[in-house]
Design a protein around this motif. Sequence first.
Motif, short mmCIF file in Angstrom:
data_model
loop_
_atom_site.label_atom_id
_atom_site.label_comp_id
_atom_site.label_asym_id
_atom_site.label_seq_id
_atom_site.Cartn_x
_atom_site.Cartn_y
_atom_site.Cartn_z
N ASP A 19 44.68 30.06 47.26
CA ASP A 19 45.72 29.79 46.27
C ASP A 19 45.72 30.81 45.14
N VAL A 20 44.53 31.29 44.73
CA VAL A 20 44.46 32.28 43.67
C VAL A 20 45.14 33.57 44.10
N ALA A 21 44.87 34.00 45.33
CA ALA A 21 45.48 35.22 45.85
C ALA A 21 47.00 35.11 45.87
N VAL A 22 47.49 33.97 46.34
CA VAL A 22 48.94 33.77 46.43
C VAL A 22 49.57 33.71 45.06
N SER A 23 48.95 32.94 44.15
CA SER A 23 49.50 32.78 42.81
C SER A 23 49.56 34.11 42.07
N HIS A 24 48.49 34.88 42.14
CA HIS A 24 48.48 36.16 41.44
C HIS A 24 49.44 37.14 42.11
N GLY A 25 49.52 37.10 43.43
CA GLY A 25 50.46 37.96 44.12
C GLY A 25 51.89 37.67 43.71
N GLN A 26 52.23 36.40 43.60
CA GLN A 26 53.58 36.03 43.19
C GLN A 26 53.87 36.50 41.77
#
Length: 265
Positions: free
Chosen positions: A108-115
């Motif tokens: 989730d951290v990877a996705v959130s920061h990517g977004q």
Amino acid sequence: MSLPEWAPEGVDVSVPNAARVYDYGLGGYHNFAVDREFAEQLISAWPGILQVAHTNRAFLGRVVRWLAGQGVRQFLDIGSGIPTRGNVHEVVQAIDPAARVVYVDVDDVAVSHGQAILAGDQHAAAIGGDLRDPAAILGDERVRALLDFDRPVAVLLVAVLHFLSDADDPPRLVRELTTALAPGSFVAVSHFTAVEDLGHEHEQVTKLYDRTPTTVRTRTPDQVAAILAGLDLVEPGIVPITSWHPDDPAEPEQRSVLGAVAQKR
């Protein structure tokens, strides 16, 4: 504990996460104490593991530039991790601003920061997804909106396949992904491999990961070739990542990670 503003609600900070540990190894800050503690244990077990992280990142950049040189303008980066310097979209959009990139990660951290990084970039997106469910990734509406599967797509599986067990059947998963691709598409991989003179260090790293939700499985060149069966390997084939189209041929060889690019004809 209170979460930093970049952390999504509900993120589990009680166990180390492979994407966040890798982020720490690359000098990033999207990680928690549990990830940093685990990373330091890895470094203690094998001091050379930090160099592995950096050479793997450099391999990704060379692959993306090479693929762009072949005319590829669509990238599906699965197991992308937490965005850091040299992101795929930055590399390819410097060559063609209209190039399209979708990042996929289970963290989730990877996705959130990517977004957050991609806000305002109409040609790139970050989504949650698991390599063990290719159909869900390929069917995601954001993937379908950005990528045209009637044209070549490069699927990037960099430093992710070694987190799959044999029971996950990596060759089957890659076949499912490539079935959806147009002729002329590519698959790029990097994969942790056993090296005899580093056997003790590798064993210690593997044992540490066995204590996390994400175990590590080393594979031989032949096993990596089996994962890419049915595709045509691009020269120089399956080699240490530092030997794949190196920018500096004099760079010390990194034998612990294999790299390859293969094409669907």
